[in-house]
Structure formats: structure tokens, C-alpha cells
Design a protein around this motif. Structure first.
Motif, PDB file in Angstrom:
ATOM      1  N   ALA A 178       1.685  11.963 -10.999  1.00 23.90           N
ATOM      2  CA  ALA A 178       2.751  11.858 -10.272  1.00 23.90           C
ATOM      3  C   ALA A 178       2.883  11.883  -8.981  1.00 23.90           C
ATOM      4  CB  ALA A 178       3.652  13.129 -10.848  1.00 23.90           C
ATOM      5  N   LEU A 179       1.117  12.674  -8.121  1.00 24.04           N
ATOM      6  CA  LEU A 179       1.393  13.024  -7.448  1.00 24.04           C
ATOM      7  C   LEU A 179       1.189  10.923  -6.560  1.00 24.04           C
ATOM      8  CD1 LEU A 179      -1.193  15.071  -6.579  1.00 24.04           C
ATOM      9  CD2 LEU A 179       0.784  15.336  -5.543  1.00 24.04           C
ATOM     10  N   GLY A 180       1.770  10.734  -5.572  1.00 21.83           N
ATOM     11  CA  GLY A 180       2.132   9.908  -5.219  1.00 21.83           C
ATOM     12  C   GLY A 180       3.218   9.353  -4.875  1.00 21.83           C
ATOM     13  N   ASP A 181       3.804   9.225  -5.734  1.00 20.80           N
ATOM     14  CA  ASP A 181       5.032   8.465  -7.131  1.00 20.80           C
ATOM     15  C   ASP A 181       6.080   9.060  -5.914  1.00 20.80           C
ATOM     16  OD1 ASP A 181       6.720   6.521  -8.274  1.00 20.80           O
ATOM     17  OD2 ASP A 181       6.736   7.757 -10.381  1.00 20.80           O
ATOM     18  N   ALA A 182       6.580  10.012  -5.322  1.00 30.29           N
ATOM     19  CA  ALA A 182       7.314  10.346  -3.988  1.00 30.29           C
ATOM     20  C   ALA A 182       6.782  10.008  -3.029  1.00 30.29           C
ATOM     21  CB  ALA A 182       7.825  11.713  -4.699  1.00 30.29           C
ATOM     22  N   GLY A 183       5.754   9.849  -2.892  1.00 33.55           N
ATOM     23  CA  GLY A 183       5.948   8.921  -1.558  1.00 33.55           C
ATOM     24  C   GLY A 183       5.403   7.901  -1.286  1.00 33.55           C
ATOM     25  N   SER A 184       4.935   7.312  -2.499  1.00 38.27           N
ATOM     26  CA  SER A 184       4.620   5.363  -1.841  1.00 38.27           C
ATOM     27  C   SER A 184       5.504   4.815  -1.909  1.00 38.27           C
ATOM     28  CB  SER A 184       3.865   4.829  -4.073  1.00 38.27           C
ATOM     29  OG  SER A 184       3.315   3.535  -3.885  1.00 38.27           O
ATOM     30  N   PRO A 185       5.130   3.799  -0.637  1.00 37.07           N
ATOM     31  CA  PRO A 185       6.187   2.338  -0.470  1.00 37.07           C
ATOM     32  C   PRO A 185       6.244   2.122  -1.778  1.00 37.07           C
ATOM     33  CG  PRO A 185       4.122   2.210   0.600  1.00 37.07           C
ATOM     34  CD  PRO A 185       4.109   3.611  -0.173  1.00 37.07           C
ATOM     35  N   ALA A 186       5.582   0.945  -2.696  1.00 36.96           N
ATOM     36  CA  ALA A 186       5.434   0.247  -3.993  1.00 36.96           C
ATOM     37  C   ALA A 186       6.490   2.002  -5.107  1.00 36.96           C
ATOM     38  CB  ALA A 186       4.293   0.014  -3.892  1.00 36.96           C
ATOM     39  N   SER A 187       6.137   2.820  -4.970  1.00 40.12           N
ATOM     40  CA  SER A 187       7.101   3.619  -6.005  1.00 40.12           C
ATOM     41  C   SER A 187       8.735   3.298  -5.820  1.00 40.12           C
ATOM     42  CB  SER A 187       7.684   5.101  -5.805  1.00 40.12           C
ATOM     43  OG  SER A 187       7.752   5.742  -6.308  1.00 40.12           O
ATOM     44  N   ASP A 188       9.078   3.159  -7.233  1.00 38.98           N
ATOM     45  CA  ASP A 188      10.848   3.335  -7.536  1.00 38.98           C
ATOM     46  C   ASP A 188      11.678   4.300  -7.048  1.00 38.98           C
ATOM     47  OD1 ASP A 188       9.740   4.299  -9.135  1.00 38.98           O
ATOM     48  OD2 ASP A 188      10.730   3.147 -11.391  1.00 38.98           O
ATOM     49  N   THR A 189      10.766   5.532  -6.945  1.00 42.29           N
ATOM     50  CA  THR A 189      11.572   6.961  -6.927  1.00 42.29           C
ATOM     51  C   THR A 189      11.614   6.288  -5.270  1.00 42.29           C
ATOM     52  OG1 THR A 189       9.587   7.446  -8.235  1.00 42.29           O
ATOM     53  CG2 THR A 189      10.800   9.308  -6.410  1.00 42.29           C
ATOM     54  N   THR A 244      12.291   8.439   4.248  1.00 41.94           N
ATOM     55  CA  THR A 244      12.153   7.787   2.573  1.00 41.94           C
ATOM     56  C   THR A 244      10.881   8.527   2.555  1.00 41.94           C
ATOM     57  OG1 THR A 244      14.209   6.567   1.822  1.00 41.94           O
ATOM     58  CG2 THR A 244      12.556   6.825   0.341  1.00 41.94           C
ATOM     59  N   CYS A 245       9.590   7.969   2.485  1.00 45.17           N
ATOM     60  CA  CYS A 245       8.480   7.857   1.907  1.00 45.17           C
ATOM     61  C   CYS A 245       7.723   9.436   2.533  1.00 45.17           C
ATOM     62  CB  CYS A 245       7.563   6.706   2.215  1.00 45.17           C
ATOM     63  SG  CYS A 245       7.953   5.429   1.106  1.00 45.17           S
ATOM     64  N   VAL A 246       8.119   9.477   4.052  1.00 48.29           N
ATOM     65  CA  VAL A 246       6.959  10.242   4.308  1.00 48.29           C
ATOM     66  C   VAL A 246       7.835  12.113   4.373  1.00 48.29           C
ATOM     67  CG1 VAL A 246       6.586  11.562   6.823  1.00 48.29           C
ATOM     68  CG2 VAL A 246       6.030   8.976   6.384  1.00 48.29           C
ATOM     69  N   PRO A 247       8.958  11.961   3.908  1.00 43.78           N
ATOM     70  CA  PRO A 247       9.619  14.188   3.889  1.00 43.78           C
ATOM     71  C   PRO A 247       9.890  13.772   2.291  1.00 43.78           C
ATOM     72  CG  PRO A 247      11.087  11.839   4.944  1.00 43.78           C
ATOM     73  CD  PRO A 247      10.535  11.409   4.856  1.00 43.78           C
ATOM     74  N   THR A 248       9.961  12.644   1.301  1.00 44.04           N
ATOM     75  CA  THR A 248       9.262  13.067   0.310  1.00 44.04           C
ATOM     76  C   THR A 248       7.967  13.050  -0.549  1.00 44.04           C
ATOM     77  OG1 THR A 248       9.251  10.361  -0.674  1.00 44.04           O
ATOM     78  CG2 THR A 248      11.364  11.653  -0.489  1.00 44.04           C
ATOM     79  N   ALA A 249       7.148  12.110   0.924  1.00 47.07           N
ATOM     80  CA  ALA A 249       5.814  12.457   0.039  1.00 47.07           C
ATOM     81  C   ALA A 249       4.908  14.243   0.691  1.00 47.07           C
ATOM     82  CB  ALA A 249       4.597  11.430   1.077  1.00 47.07           C
ATOM     83  N   VAL A 250       5.822  14.806   1.571  1.00 45.16           N
ATOM     84  CA  VAL A 250       5.171  16.125   2.351  1.00 45.16           C
ATOM     85  C   VAL A 250       5.649  16.913   0.982  1.00 45.16           C
ATOM     86  CG1 VAL A 250       5.320  17.072   3.888  1.00 45.16           C
ATOM     87  CG2 VAL A 250       4.691  15.117   4.577  1.00 45.16           C
ATOM     88  N   LEU A 251       7.268  16.653   1.692  1.00 44.28           N
ATOM     89  CA  LEU A 251       7.324  18.068   0.491  1.00 44.28           C
ATOM     90  C   LEU A 251       7.798  17.907  -1.140  1.00 44.28           C
ATOM     91  CD1 LEU A 251      11.266  17.887   2.657  1.00 44.28           C
ATOM     92  CD2 LEU A 251       9.343  18.937   2.942  1.00 44.28           C
ATOM     93  N   TYR A 252       7.120  17.202  -1.227  1.00 40.22           N
ATOM     94  CA  TYR A 252       6.827  16.758  -2.825  1.00 40.22           C
ATOM     95  C   TYR A 252       5.560  16.858  -3.715  1.00 40.22           C
ATOM     96  CZ  TYR A 252      11.812  16.479  -3.335  1.00 40.22           C
ATOM     97  OH  TYR A 252      13.246  16.901  -2.841  1.00 40.22           O
ATOM     98  N   ASN A 253       4.644  16.549  -2.966  1.00 35.21           N
ATOM     99  CA  ASN A 253       3.059  15.930  -3.501  1.00 35.21           C
ATOM    100  C   ASN A 253       2.623  17.345  -2.945  1.00 35.21           C
ATOM    101  OD1 ASN A 253       3.267  13.975  -4.291  1.00 35.21           O
ATOM    102  ND2 ASN A 253       2.665  12.743  -2.167  1.00 35.21           N
ATOM    103  N   VAL A 254       3.263  18.450  -2.367  1.00 37.16           N
ATOM    104  CA  VAL A 254       1.661  19.711  -1.889  1.00 37.16           C
ATOM    105  C   VAL A 254       2.241  20.672  -3.186  1.00 37.16           C
ATOM    106  CG1 VAL A 254       1.896  21.862   0.042  1.00 37.16           C
ATOM    107  CG2 VAL A 254       1.907  18.519   1.120  1.00 37.16           C
ATOM    108  N   PRO A 255       3.459  20.750  -3.480  1.00 37.27           N
ATOM    109  CA  PRO A 255       3.975  22.046  -4.518  1.00 37.27           C
ATOM    110  C   PRO A 255       3.332  21.622  -5.508  1.00 37.27           C
ATOM    111  CG  PRO A 255       6.163  21.119  -4.099  1.00 37.27           C
ATOM    112  CD  PRO A 255       5.194  20.579  -2.644  1.00 37.27           C
TER     113      PRO A 255
END
Length: 434
Positions: free
Chosen positions: A380-391, A411-422
Motif C-alpha cells: 500500500a505504501l506509495g500507492d497514495a503518493g505515486s504519480p502513476a497511481s489511480d489513488t 495531490t501526490c505530495v500531501p497524500t504521500a506524507v500524510l498517509y505513508n507515515v502512519p
């Protein structure tokens, strides 16, 4: 020093740098795949051949997105999106937080209850942009709300897309010698999904201040102050949505479900045959780029596999684990982040990770539950922050309908930081004690 020359690390670094420089995602994927292939010793011609050969891996997904885009354009054509946005506007009034929570809940339903995935976003969100503008709502918060709803349910809940995700985990663990029933996977993965709520709450706090946007014209959205009423075409559109859901559930085929919805709207006159070409063109403009990026991402994954660098990356990482389960979990999260950030799909990453992680976890003494949570989180890591993800591409497709929302920085930077960490912290702490 050898690990720094790993083709996957270099390829992902190139991808991230190009995307942060606002180079088109599709072009960035191609260039980074070529760089990874060349660094691994493959020639340019061989690398591009492997890239093209691998594109079929996401063929069904790409077809689904194209047809869902046409379905979305058809729904917008009937005007039902304006009705839905007007109802939501009247219901929520001037409550920014309520609108953000509503977006997250709608996105959650798109994963499990009405599994249309990101197709609802280009249908509903553009029509809500004028409402967001009037509320001065920071669209970065909206992107985080949508990303939460697109991701947390399939990690935590055992139905809809969650059943597919957890089935992949079960199948691949069993294929690599570790037995777990599909229905038991969620018992270990739900804390990961729940941990994302922390990131969502932080997003609401960080992006709580008003942000100004211009009220620009949005294609397919006609602003009006009149009370809109349901007409026969709108009821047909709702029937098409139900038809899409029913056929999808019966056949387990999203492309067939979307095609059914389109046919219903055409046959019963919600879409005029003379306007069908225009609707299809609009649908391609909505989802066509996303579909093609998913094809390229599949080819990118094929290049990564052919380099043989995934195994090298794991072996190089073993030396720094030192037998510590906490350290091992942290290293595995990092590997998962690197792989998924490039591929852009947590579903497609599971088979790659399972081959490497199952024997590794067994040798380090992790339980089946600990192995499950590590693989699920790493995928799941990266899915929220990847520029190639449908998320990430889904929310951007809706929020950038007027050209005022940047895919990478909003989109990518905020979601990557806020979701990948927890997600990472939750998995690393829980895996040793499960």
C-alpha cells in the motif's frame, strides 16, 4: 555504495525528480524505465521492447477506466451531476468539514458498497468545484479525503475491492509456503486502514485555512441558481448506474458493467445517438490519460522485474537488519515504498513482494499475521503518493477540471506524507507482536 547503483533505486529517483519538476507523468515513467533498464545492462531497444511487452498487464484496468470515463461523460451529458451537486450543496450548506467528510464517505462506498472505484470522481467532483470555491476550501484537503476513501477501505474491509486485495495477499502467501485463509486477512490489515484516519485528521487541520480559487468555466458544468428537477433522462441514468453495479457484481467484470451502463443510456435515449461520438470523446479526455498511464506503469513494472534488481535490493538490505524485527520491518517498508512508488499499484506489487518477503519473514521469526501486515502495508505504501497511481490520478482528474489543482504538489505530495507515515509506523510496530 553498490545499493546506491541499484537500477530500481535509480529509476524511481529519476521518476520522482521528473514528476516534482512537473514533467508529464507518462513521459516520466517511460524515461525512468529506460534509465533503469540501461543501468541494469539492457540495451535501449531491449528495454523499450520489455516495456511494451509488459503493458498488457494492466489491459483490463485500462479498458475499465476508458469505459468508466465514457459512462461518466454520459452521466454528465444528461445533467444529473448538476442535480447531485445541488443536492449536496443544499444539504451541507457552508460546512467545509462536512463536505470533506462526505467526499471521503462517497469514496469509501466506491470501493466496497458500489465498486466503481475512481469513476465517480470525474462525474461528481467537477460539478462541486463552484461550491468548494465559494467555501474557499483548500483542494489539497479534498484530495486527501478522496485518497483516504479510495485506499483505506480496500485495506481494511473484506468485500468489494478489499476482497480482491486481500485475496491477492492470501493467494500469494500460500503460493510461497505460508497458509492463511482469504477471510482471515482483514483481521491483520484493518489497523493499517484505520491508521490512515490519523493522516486524514492531520490533513483537515493543516489545510483548514481558506484558499482562493478563480471561478472559471468548467467543461460539462453549467452553473445555475434554479432548483433542478429529475427528468426521464436522469432516471435512465440512475438505472444505468444500477445496471453497471449489478453486471459488475454478477460477472466480476468492471469493463462489462460500464459497457452495460453506456448501452442502457443509449438505448433508452438518455444519450442521443447523434451525440454519442462527442460523449465518447469527452470520456476519453476524462480517463484516457489515466488509462494509458496505467498501461505504461505495467510496462514499467515489467522492466523492473527483468532487471533482477528487486532481489538485489532485498539482499543488500538484509545486512542492515541485524536480526531486529523492528529494523527488518522498517527496511521492508522502505523496499515496498520504492517498488510501489514506481509501479503505482498496490495490487500489482503484492506478487513481487510475496516472493521476497514470505521466506524473509519466516527466517526472521515473524508470524503469519506479522507477515500479512508487512506485505499489505509495503504494497500500500506509495500507492497514495505515486504519480502513476489511480489513488492520486483520480482525485486530480476531478479537482483539476478547471486547471487550478496541481497533480504533484496538490495531490501526490500531501497524500504521500500524510498517509505513508502512519501506515509504515503501524505495520512496523504491530508486525513483531502479532
Amino acid at each position: 555504495m553498490g545499493i546506491l547503483l541499484n537500477p530500481i533505486l535509480i529509476g524511481v529517483a529519476v521518476l520522482i525528480i521528473l514528476c516534482l519538476l512537473k514533467i508529464n507523468v507518462m513521459l516520466s515513467l517511460i524515461v525512468s524505465a529506460m534509465v533503469a533498464g540501461i543501468v541494469s545492462g539492457m540495451g535501449v531497444t531491449e528495454t523499450i521492447g520489455i516495456l511494451i511487452d509488459g503493458m498488457g498487464g494492466n489491459g483490463q484496468t485500462a479498458l475499465s477506466y476508458v469505459l468508466l470515463g465514457v459512462l461518466a461523460a454520459g452521466m454528465a451529458y444528461t445533467g444529473i451531476t448538476e442535480i447531485l451537486s445541488q443536492k449536496i450543496s443544499h444539504l451541507l450548506g457552508k460546512k467545509r468539514l462536512a463536505l470533506l467528510i462526505a467526499l471521503a464517505l462517497i469514496a469509501c462506498c466506491s470501493q466496497n458498497i458500489i465498486p466503481v472505484h475512481i469513476a465517480f470522481i470525474p462525474i461528481l467532483v467537477p460539478a462541486l468545484l463552484p461550491v468548494m470555491n465559494n467555501l474557499k476550501l483548500d483542494r489539497r484537503a479534498a484530495a486527501c479525503s478522496l485518497a483516504f476513501g479510495l485506499k483505506a477501505p480496500y485495506i481494511a474491509l473484506p468485500f468489494g475491492f478489499g476482497w480482491i486485495f486481500q485475496g491477492l495477499i492470501s493467494d500469494n502467501l500460500q503460493a510461497n509456503g505460508m497458509d492463511i485463509a482469504q477471510g482471515d486477512v482483514w483481521h491483520y490489515t484493518w489497523p493499517i486502514g484505520a491508521s490512515m484516519a490519523i493522516g486524514l485528521a492531520v490533513a483537515f487541520f493543516i489545510f483548514r485555512k481558506p484558499r482562493e480559487y478563480d471561478n472559471l468555466e468548467i467543461a460539462g458544468v453549467e452553473p445555475t441558481s434554479e432548483e433542478l428537477k429529475m427528468k426521464p433522462a436522469h432516471w435512465v441514468t440512475l438505472a444505468a448506474a444500477v445496471g453497471t453495479l449489478v453486471i459488475n457484481l454478477i460477472t466480476d467484470s468492471l469493463p462489462l458493467g460500464a459497457l452495460t451502463g453506456i448501452i442502457i443510456m443509449v438505448v433508452f435515449g438518455a444519450i442521443k445517438k447523434s451525440d454519442l461520438d462527442k460523449v465518447i470523446a469527452n470520456g476519453l479526455s476524462i480517463m484516457g490519460l489515466i488509462a494509458f498511464v496505467m498501461l505504461i506503469a505495467s510496462g514499467y513494472a515489467n522492466v523492473m522485474n527483468e532487471t533482477g534488481a528487486v532481489q538485489e535490493l532485498v539482499e543488500a538490505s538484509l545486512g542492515i537488519m541485524g536480526g531486529s524485527k523492528i529494523m527488518a520491518g522498517a527496511v521492508m517498508m522502505l523496499i515496498g515504498l520504492i517498488i510501489t512508488m514506481g509501479i503505482g499499484t498496490s495490487f500489482g506489487t503484492i506478487p513481487v513482494l510475496a516472493v521476497l518477503y514470505v521466506p524473509l519473514c519466516a527466517s526472521l521469526g515473524f508470524s503469519v499475521g506479522g507477515t500479512v501486515i508487512l506485505i499489505a502495508a509495503a504494497a500500500a505504501l506509495g500507492d497514495a503518493g505515486s504519480p502513476a497511481s489511480d489513488t492520486t490520478m483520480g482525485p486530480t482528474a476531478g479537482l483539476n477540471a478547471d486547471g487550478q489543482h496541481d497533480h504533484i504538489w496538490d495531490t501526490c505530495v500531501p497524500t504521500a506524507v500524510l498517509y505513508n507515515v502512519p501506515i509504515a509506523v503501524c505495520a512496523v510496530l504491530l508486525a513483531p507482536i502479532l
